[in-house]
Design an enzyme around this catalytic site. Sequence first.
Site, short mmCIF file in Angstrom:
data_model
loop_
_atom_site.label_atom_id
_atom_site.label_comp_id
_atom_site.label_asym_id
_atom_site.label_seq_id
_atom_site.Cartn_x
_atom_site.Cartn_y
_atom_site.Cartn_z
CG HIS A 1 -2.85 2.75 5.15
ND1 HIS A 1 -3.65 3.42 4.18
CD2 HIS A 1 -2.62 1.54 4.31
CE1 HIS A 1 -4.21 2.69 3.16
NE2 HIS A 1 -3.38 1.86 3.14
CB CYS B 1 -4.29 9.82 3.32
SG CYS B 1 -4.81 9.13 4.96
CD GLU C 1 -3.35 -1.14 0.91
OE1 GLU C 1 -3.94 -0.03 0.91
OE2 GLU C 1 -3.98 -2.13 0.29
O1 SUG Z 1 -7.68 2.79 1.19
N1 SUG Z 1 -10.56 5.11 1.44
C1 SUG Z 1 -9.10 4.97 1.23
C2 SUG Z 1 -8.50 6.00 2.42
C3 SUG Z 1 -6.95 5.86 2.15
C4 SUG Z 1 -6.20 6.66 3.18
N2 SUG Z 1 -5.08 6.68 2.86
C5 SUG Z 1 -3.77 6.70 3.96
N3 SUG Z 1 -4.00 6.14 5.32
N4 SUG Z 1 -2.75 6.77 3.49
C6 SUG Z 1 -8.66 3.55 1.68
O2 SUG Z 1 -9.52 3.10 2.79
C7 SUG Z 1 -12.74 4.85 0.60
C8 SUG Z 1 -13.33 4.75 -0.72
C9 SUG Z 1 -14.60 4.61 -1.18
O3 SUG Z 1 -15.22 4.38 -0.22
O4 SUG Z 1 -15.28 4.89 -2.01
C10 SUG Z 1 -11.35 4.50 0.44
O5 SUG Z 1 -10.65 3.78 -0.41
#
Ligand code: SUG
Length: 443
Positions: free
Chosen positions: A244, A364, A174
């Site tokens: 994460h 993020c 990731e």
């Molecule tokens: O992968 N949310 C992302 C958020 C990513 C955050 N990134 C870090 N912490 N680096 C995830 O969970 C939700 C999208 C949706 O529901 O359409 C989403 O993918």
Amino acid sequence: MRMTEVNFDGLVGPSYNYSGLGSGNVASYSNKNSISNPKLAALQGLKKMKLMHDLGLVQGVFPPQERPDLNTLRDLGFSGTDEVLIAKASVESPRVFRSCYSSSAMWTANSATISPASDTADGKIHVTPANLSSQFHRSLETNASGEFLKLIFRDPHYFVHHKALPAVAFLGDEGAANHLRICQQYHEKAIEVFVYGRRGRETKSIARQTLAASKSISRLHLLDANKTLFIEQNPEAIEEGVFHNDVISVNNRNVMFYHEKAFINSDAVLDQIHQMMGQDTPFHLIKALESEVTLGEALSTYVFNSQLISLPDGSMTLILPVECRENDNVYHYLQEVVSRDNPINQLLFVDLNQSMANGGGPACLRFRMVMDENALTGVNPSTLLSESLYKRLTSWVEKHFRDKLAPVDLQDPLLARESWTALDELTQIMDLGSVYSFQKSVK
Ligand code: SUG
């Protein structure tokens, strides 16, 4: 040679929505089916980029991907005109359908892992796009992210682009969200720390980053084994929603700001890092105890998903979500942190409530890359934020983005047209060329 940390933020796309797709991501599933405001989401993201630019940092813009991704629906056997395809897929496979509209590539902390030239054996900057294999909607980002990374970091004299790791469970990767780089000064060879949630195939929890993936990346990036460490994320935190590592710890140079539940044996591993750095070198450990900030507060405010940045004068600033200011306890704690003896002397708050509702805070939304002025000449300049690009992107968002979008609206074929019109115009604004597939085929 002056070294800079360049941040690239993902620009929010026109179909930004709350479909609840993020696994282990409390905000994403709690807000499932809420109405999003893609316009506000994009403007909030741009404002943060502008803040960084105004603070004197080099700020880049990572373009949104082609959404809806109707090619994926066709690859899965849906057929007909775009209208027919949208109607069929939304009924027959609603989750797959919604995945093809996700704007999740905006969270660029997950798009790649990057090792600066000072850490690699060949003196080049190594970039590996993340396979994001733990979730279907995110796995759709990998190819385009790889292409955009090559387009932006374009001079092979400075940049080495690797393929993403094979997209299988035991190699789940990731990106930079699980990667720390600890050093005194940016130009030094740093200790690269890879934080993993699971060791291999076994899924003791919903952990997304695997040790096998992290080890592969360290090999690909030609890192020095004596300066590389693999540490395990605390499964208790993952179970609570820390999907994460960047949701529970952040570092910049020789400062670590983290929650006591971030890692397994955290005191011992941080001590090991200090030994690897040299015991005499200063290493600022700002550990929040559960009694100071609970894991629940860390998740609701995203206090550790802040950006810890060095300003041109050498001081450090935390860029935090406004939710941290609204929580009395967290705000009080942060003020105490600033008053202690460490390089952090300023707190700045940004409103990213649209992104936060999908589990994405300030950190993020960005990946960072340390580089010198020569390597910066190898970056596509049209992707670097300036006053004028900021103004043009703001007007572009105002013109094309909706201010209300419910997941049911994704079925509206007009949304697809609007999105492509917007993205087409974006390629002109950012001088990207024809990067989207709809620009290559006649519709
Ligand atoms: O992968 N949310 C992302 C958020 C990513 C955050 N990134 C870090 N912490 N680096 C995830 O969970 C939700 C999208 C949706 O529901 O359409 C989403 O993918």
